[in-house]
Design an enzyme around this catalytic site. Structure first.
Site, PDB file in Angstrom:
ATOM      1  CB  SER A  35      -0.394  -0.109   1.112  1.00 21.88           C
ATOM      2  OG  SER A  35      -0.004  -0.085   2.166  1.00 21.88           O
ATOM      3  CG  HIS A 245      -1.474   3.744   4.649  1.00 25.14           C
ATOM      4  ND1 HIS A 245      -2.545   2.911   5.711  1.00 25.14           N
ATOM      5  CD2 HIS A 245      -0.557   2.290   3.473  1.00 25.14           C
ATOM      6  CE1 HIS A 245      -1.928   1.668   5.229  1.00 25.14           C
ATOM      7  NE2 HIS A 245      -1.153   1.332   4.489  1.00 25.14           N
TER       8      HIS A 245
END
Length: 264
Positions: A35, A245
């Site tokens: 990711s 993230h």
């Protein structure tokens, strides 16, 4: 990618910020990984990428847009492990690839479980320690062989390519009062990231790959650094897979300079 309570921390790589040499017209670039390489949490997702959630703001896409290689394969996928890259992404790498970037390893360690155990409200030190103990066991016993196998197969798949392997940033700022975990938990979480990055660098070096260390660029920009200084998302309740993230700025100002430096 698998839907989990948190999309695995995983996190790599490429774009030029200053005035590096432009890609030659015949260059073929393949971006692989999890990711962090896909650009989860950066927004502007390609609808065709589905659950992989590949973003036009991820460093591989930014590099390709700026350098115009003859071919660009963005195969990174949310939640990918080393085995996923071997099975699903390596077959997409052109044999004549001249550049490959890769970010992988976090999902193999169960970093998402660590985030839940250590950083969510009402967790306990005991629960966090148990989760990170298991992460460290996998780091010692499982991941060295998995990375070694993957890197060897990548070299065989793209024998002429320059390969840049990225590490992961410290997700958490320490030494501050913050609602995200305790300072002691944040310190230990970052220490595990350091050991992961050291292993990635060591294994990549055995294949002659370049290592891009993103930690210096992200210093002072982790969760708990405050407001606009944070280049890592906190818990995103509406889209849990985007939690912890890099933001679009983290991709552009964090990962890109590190990869640029690795390229020389």
């Amino acid at each position: 990618m698998r839907h989990r309570l948190l999309a695995a921390l995983v996190a790599a790589p490429l774009l030029l910020i200053a005035t590096p040499a432009a890609a030659a017209p015949q260059d073929t670039y393949a971006a692989l990984g999890d990711s962090y390489a896909a650009g989860v949490a950066a927004g502007a997702y390609d609808p065709a990428s589905g659950d992989c959630r590949r973003s036009a703001r991820a460093y591989p896409a930014l590099w390709a847009a700026g350098q115009h290689p003859a071919a660009f394969v963005h195969a990174a996928c949310n939640g990918a492990t080393t085995e996923d890259v071997r099975r699903d992404q390596l077959p997409l790498v052109p044999a004549d690839a001249t550049l490959v970037t890769l970010t992988i390893g976090g999902n193999d360690l169960g970093f998402a479980d660590g985030v839940v155990a250590c950083l969510q409200p009402f967790s306990t030190d005991g629960r966090c320690d148990r989760a990170l103990d298991e992460t460290e066991r996998r780091l010692r016993e499982d991941l060295p062989g998995r990375l070694g196998t993957l890197y060897g197969e990548l070299r065989a798949a793209a024998p002429a390519a320059r390969v840049v392997v990225t590490g992961y940033p410290h997700l958490l700022h320490t030494g501050t009062i913050c609602t995200i975990g305790t300072d002691a938990r944040r310190v230990r979480f970052n220490a595990v990231t350091d050991r992961l990055d050291e292993l990635i660098q060591q294994q990549a070096g055995k294949q002659g790959f370049e290592f891009a260390d993103v930690r210096p660029a992200f210093a002072g920009h982790g969760v708990c650094s405050g407001g606009s200084q944070e280049w890592i998302t906190r818990f995103v309740l509406t889209h849990l897979q985007e939690s912890f993230h890099p933001t679009a700025r983290g991709q552009a100002d964090g990962y890109l300079p590190a990869v640029t430096a690795a390229l020389g």
